[in-house]
Design a protein around this motif. Structure first.
Motif, PDB file in Angstrom:
ATOM      1  N   SER A  60       0.826  -1.209   0.000  1.00  0.00           N
ATOM      2  CA  SER A  60       0.000   0.000   0.000  1.00  0.00           C
ATOM      3  C   SER A  60       0.859   1.257   0.000  1.00  0.00           C
ATOM      4  O   SER A  60       0.610   2.205  -0.760  1.00  0.00           O
ATOM      5  N   THR A  61       1.888   1.275   0.833  1.00  0.00           N
ATOM      6  CA  THR A  61       2.767   2.455   0.895  1.00  0.00           C
ATOM      7  C   THR A  61       3.526   2.643  -0.413  1.00  0.00           C
ATOM      8  O   THR A  61       3.641   3.773  -0.930  1.00  0.00           O
ATOM      9  N   LEU A  62       4.056   1.550  -0.963  1.00  0.00           N
ATOM     10  CA  LEU A  62       4.788   1.645  -2.233  1.00  0.00           C
ATOM     11  C   LEU A  62       3.877   2.123  -3.351  1.00  0.00           C
ATOM     12  O   LEU A  62       4.277   2.952  -4.187  1.00  0.00           O
ATOM     13  N   CYS A  63       2.641   1.622  -3.393  1.00  0.00           N
ATOM     14  CA  CYS A  63       1.689   2.065  -4.418  1.00  0.00           C
ATOM     15  C   CYS A  63       1.409   3.558  -4.279  1.00  0.00           C
ATOM     16  O   CYS A  63       1.347   4.286  -5.279  1.00  0.00           O
ATOM     17  N   GLY A  64       1.234   4.024  -3.037  1.00  0.00           N
ATOM     18  CA  GLY A  64       0.984   5.449  -2.840  1.00  0.00           C
ATOM     19  C   GLY A  64       2.144   6.310  -3.278  1.00  0.00           C
ATOM     20  O   GLY A  64       1.947   7.373  -3.889  1.00  0.00           O
ATOM     21  N   ILE A  65       3.368   5.868  -2.986  1.00  0.00           N
ATOM     22  CA  ILE A  65       4.553   6.657  -3.384  1.00  0.00           C
ATOM     23  C   ILE A  65       4.668   6.726  -4.901  1.00  0.00           C
ATOM     24  O   ILE A  65       4.891   7.801  -5.488  1.00  0.00           O
ATOM     25  N   MET A  66       4.517   5.573  -5.573  1.00  0.00           N
ATOM     26  CA  MET A  66       4.634   5.577  -7.039  1.00  0.00           C
ATOM     27  C   MET A  66       3.500   6.359  -7.691  1.00  0.00           C
ATOM     28  O   MET A  66       3.695   7.056  -8.693  1.00  0.00           O
ATOM     29  N   ALA A  67       2.275   6.246  -7.136  1.00  0.00           N
ATOM     30  CA  ALA A  67       1.162   7.022  -7.681  1.00  0.00           C
ATOM     31  C   ALA A  67       1.399   8.520  -7.533  1.00  0.00           C
ATOM     32  O   ALA A  67       1.081   9.313  -8.436  1.00  0.00           O
ATOM     33  N   ALA A  68       1.979   8.937  -6.400  1.00  0.00           N
ATOM     34  CA  ALA A  68       2.292  10.363  -6.216  1.00  0.00           C
ATOM     35  C   ALA A  68       3.322  10.837  -7.230  1.00  0.00           C
ATOM     36  O   ALA A  68       3.221  11.951  -7.768  1.00  0.00           O
ATOM     37  N   GLU A  69       4.327  10.003  -7.518  1.00  0.00           N
ATOM     38  CA  GLU A  69       5.343  10.382  -8.501  1.00  0.00           C
ATOM     39  C   GLU A  69       4.753  10.500  -9.904  1.00  0.00           C
ATOM     40  O   GLU A  69       5.198  11.316 -10.706  1.00  0.00           O
ATOM     41  N   LEU A  70       3.725   9.694 -10.190  1.00  0.00           N
ATOM     42  CA  LEU A  70       3.116   9.707 -11.526  1.00  0.00           C
ATOM     43  C   LEU A  70       1.933  10.658 -11.626  1.00  0.00           C
ATOM     44  O   LEU A  70       1.325  10.784 -12.691  1.00  0.00           O
ATOM     45  N   GLY A  71       1.570  11.312 -10.517  1.00  0.00           N
ATOM     46  CA  GLY A  71       0.446  12.242 -10.540  1.00  0.00           C
ATOM     47  C   GLY A  71      -0.903  11.560 -10.538  1.00  0.00           C
ATOM     48  O   GLY A  71      -1.878  12.120 -11.063  1.00  0.00           O
ATOM     49  N   LEU A  72      -1.013  10.369  -9.947  1.00  0.00           N
ATOM     50  CA  LEU A  72      -2.271   9.634  -9.905  1.00  0.00           C
ATOM     51  C   LEU A  72      -2.926   9.796  -8.538  1.00  0.00           C
ATOM     52  O   LEU A  72      -2.392  10.460  -7.647  1.00  0.00           O
ATOM     53  N   ASP A  73      -4.098   9.179  -8.379  1.00  0.00           N
ATOM     54  CA  ASP A  73      -4.842   9.246  -7.117  1.00  0.00           C
ATOM     55  C   ASP A  73      -4.125   8.386  -6.072  1.00  0.00           C
ATOM     56  O   ASP A  73      -4.123   7.156  -6.141  1.00  0.00           O
ATOM     57  N   VAL A  74      -3.540   9.045  -5.058  1.00  0.00           N
ATOM     58  CA  VAL A  74      -2.734   8.339  -4.060  1.00  0.00           C
ATOM     59  C   VAL A  74      -3.617   7.478  -3.172  1.00  0.00           C
ATOM     60  O   VAL A  74      -3.271   6.332  -2.847  1.00  0.00           O
ATOM     61  N   LYS A  75      -4.768   7.994  -2.751  1.00  0.00           N
ATOM     62  CA  LYS A  75      -5.636   7.241  -1.842  1.00  0.00           C
ATOM     63  C   LYS A  75      -6.153   5.969  -2.497  1.00  0.00           C
ATOM     64  O   LYS A  75      -6.215   4.905  -1.875  1.00  0.00           O
ATOM     65  N   LYS A  76      -6.517   6.082  -3.757  1.00  0.00           N
ATOM     66  CA  LYS A  76      -6.995   4.888  -4.463  1.00  0.00           C
ATOM     67  C   LYS A  76      -5.879   3.865  -4.623  1.00  0.00           C
ATOM     68  O   LYS A  76      -6.093   2.650  -4.483  1.00  0.00           O
TER      69      LYS A  76
END
Length: 519
Positions: A343-359
């Motif tokens: 979950s944490t890794l997905c949030g970090i990568m989503a933030a770097e790509l400009g995606l929805d972090v919570k999702k």
């Protein structure tokens, strides 16, 4: 004979004598005449009736004859028409056959002419072929005299040069394509993964398959067993856990496939030991109370996990299943801890790509939710988890990411690919999943032996727990272009022959050293 006549005869007989006789004769003659006349009348009537019937029969016979004649005439006409139509059909078929016969004759004549022309052409071609063969043999003899090589030697030389030239061109193209791809994708991908790994470090607790309970004294073992083993049987039946009581001092081993059952049995046994009252009824009562308390604890664990990761609004049943993951392991890795890492890794990568972090965090946290019940429901845990997420109201993106994180279905969204990448990172990092030393060493040896079996390889080293292999080649036997082809061949051989989680990086090293001495 009528009544009056009978009466006269009777009177005459009564009178008697000759008169009576004559009277009798008279009556007899009269009766005979009447009978004859009656017979004549009957005969005449019979003749008349026979004549009438004869006429009637004749009329009926004439009618039948006329009708049969009419029917025969109609049948004759129908047959005549049928014969005429058949004759016309036969005539048409005869005409078509004659036309086809004429066409066949014409084709046979054309074919004969064609065969004659082909025969002449074939003779001319055979003559030209003989001339070409003679000239080719002469040229080959001249070439052999000039070059000093036979035909087979020249063929092998040309094929070798062509193969070498093609392999060098292919290697250059591969290197150029890889360099172009790295410029656009490799830098950003490595940056995102490196940032995700650097910014997160989670604690890891490896759960064991058995649980040990410490006893205050050896006497307690006998009380746990009970009279004729009734206490231990009641405890095993209530918890579904096997109790192993051996020579280990002051220790009881709890063995079960489910870590949740082991934990419930451990808590119940510890409470029974503290209480001191150990009998079947008390055991059942304590186990029920512990199960109720443990359900509350599981829910608290799940709620704490959602709070720690910052994901809210999850169905309470899914939160309870997240608590179950605390007592579930995969390759000795705690599944709840693994889910938090993903979950944490997905949030970090989503933030770097400009995606929805919570999702992204939500998908990473729930990606292994199927492992909480996969021992109760048949099927892959990814599919089971997707069904649970759908049942408890998760969105289509989350459901697809859960279902696709092990390629049970092809990933169709960036979120699904992020969950795949984070799952691989969490499971493949050094120390995440333990393995036996022997199997670990054997796997590394197989990897190194596979690489050193290739021509031109001098040494091979498996590093990073078998996640990378570095191959050193002989610089005289392998040039720069061949190093790329060798790298591809080794990677293909690893894919075909070895079983491993994640991916293995293959690095081929070629170096040339120049050594000089100054005097």
């Amino acid at each position: 004979m009528d009544f009056s006549t009978v009466f006269i005869v009777i009177v005459s007989l009564c009178a008697g004598g000759a008169g009576g006789y004559y009277l009798y004769q008279f009556i007899s003659q009269k009766t005979l005449k009447e009978s004859r006349s009656l017979a004549e009348r009957i005969l005449e009537e019979a003749k008349k009736e026979a004549q009438a019937q004869k006429k009637e029969f004749l009329v009926q016979a004439q009618d039948d004859l006329f009708r049969q004649k009419k029917e025969l005439e109609n049948e004759y006409k129908e047959r005549l028409q049928s014969l005429e139509s058949k004759e016309s059909q036969l005539a048409r078929k005869q005409e078509k056959l004659e036309e086809k016969q004429e066409q066949v004759v014409a084709r046979e004549s054309e074919q004969l002419g064609t065969e004659k022309r082909l025969a002449s052409l074939e003779r001319a071609l055979s003559e030209k072929q003989e001339q070409l063969e003679r000239s080719s043999e002469e040229h080959l003899q001249r070439l052999q005299e000039i070059s000093g090589l036979t035909v087979d030697e020249a063929r092998k030389l040309v094929l070798a040069e062509t193969e070498s030239r093609t392999r060098h061109e292919a290697a250059r193209m591969i290197r150029q394509i890889e360099m172009e791809a790295r410029e656009t994708a490799d830098k950003s991908g490595k940056k995102i993964l490196a940032l995700a790994i650097q910014r997160y470090a989670g604690d890891f607790v490896a759960e064991q398959t058995v649980t040990a309970v410490t006893l205050p004294s050896e006497e307690m073992k006998g009380r746990i067993i009970g009279r004729e083993g009734r206490n231990i049987r009641a405890l095993e039946a209530a918890t579904g856990v096997d109790l192993i009581i051996d020579d280990t001092p002051e220790t009881v081993i709890l063995s079960a496939f489910s870590p949740i059952r082991r934990q419930v049995a451990k808590m119940a046994l510890e409470r029974l030991i503290t209480d001191g009252r150990i009998h079947p009824a008390r055991i059942e009562d304590i186990v029920k109370k512990v199960e109720q308390e443990f359900e509350v604890k599981l829910r608290e664990i799940g709620e704490q996990a959602t709070f720690d990761i910052g994901v809210h609004g999850i169905n309470p049943e899914l939160v309870r299943l997240l608590g179950h993951l605390q007592y579930r392991t995969s390759y000795s890795q705690n599944v709840l801890q693994h889910s938090l890492e993903v979950s944490t890794l997905c949030g970090i990568m989503a933030a770097e790509l400009g995606l929805d972090v919570k999702k992204a965090k939500r998908a990473g946290l729930l990606h292994d939710i199927g492992k909480a019940v996969d021992h109760e429901i048949e099927g892959p845990h990814a599919v089971i988890g997707a069904d649970l997420a759908k049942k408890f109201g998760e969105g289509p993106d989350i459901i697809h990411a859960i279902q696709a994180h092990h390629e049970d279905v092809p990933p169709k969204s960036i979120l699904a690919i992020l969950v795949q990448a984070a799952d691989s990172l969490s499971g493949a990092r050094p120390g995440a999943r333990k393995e036996l030393l022997e199997s670990y060493v054997k796997r590394l040896e197989e990897l190194e032996n596979l690489a050193t079996a290739f021509d031109g390889v001098s040494k091979a080293y498996a590093i990073q727990a078998g996640r990378e292999i570095r191959v050193v080649v002989d610089s005289d036997a392998v040039d720069d272009d061949k190093t790329f082809l060798l790298c591809k061949d080794i990677a293909k051989q690893i894919e075909d022959n070895l079983t491993y989680p994640g991916q293995i990086r293959v690095t081929v090293i070629r170096e040339r050293r120049a050594v000089g001495y100054a005097k």
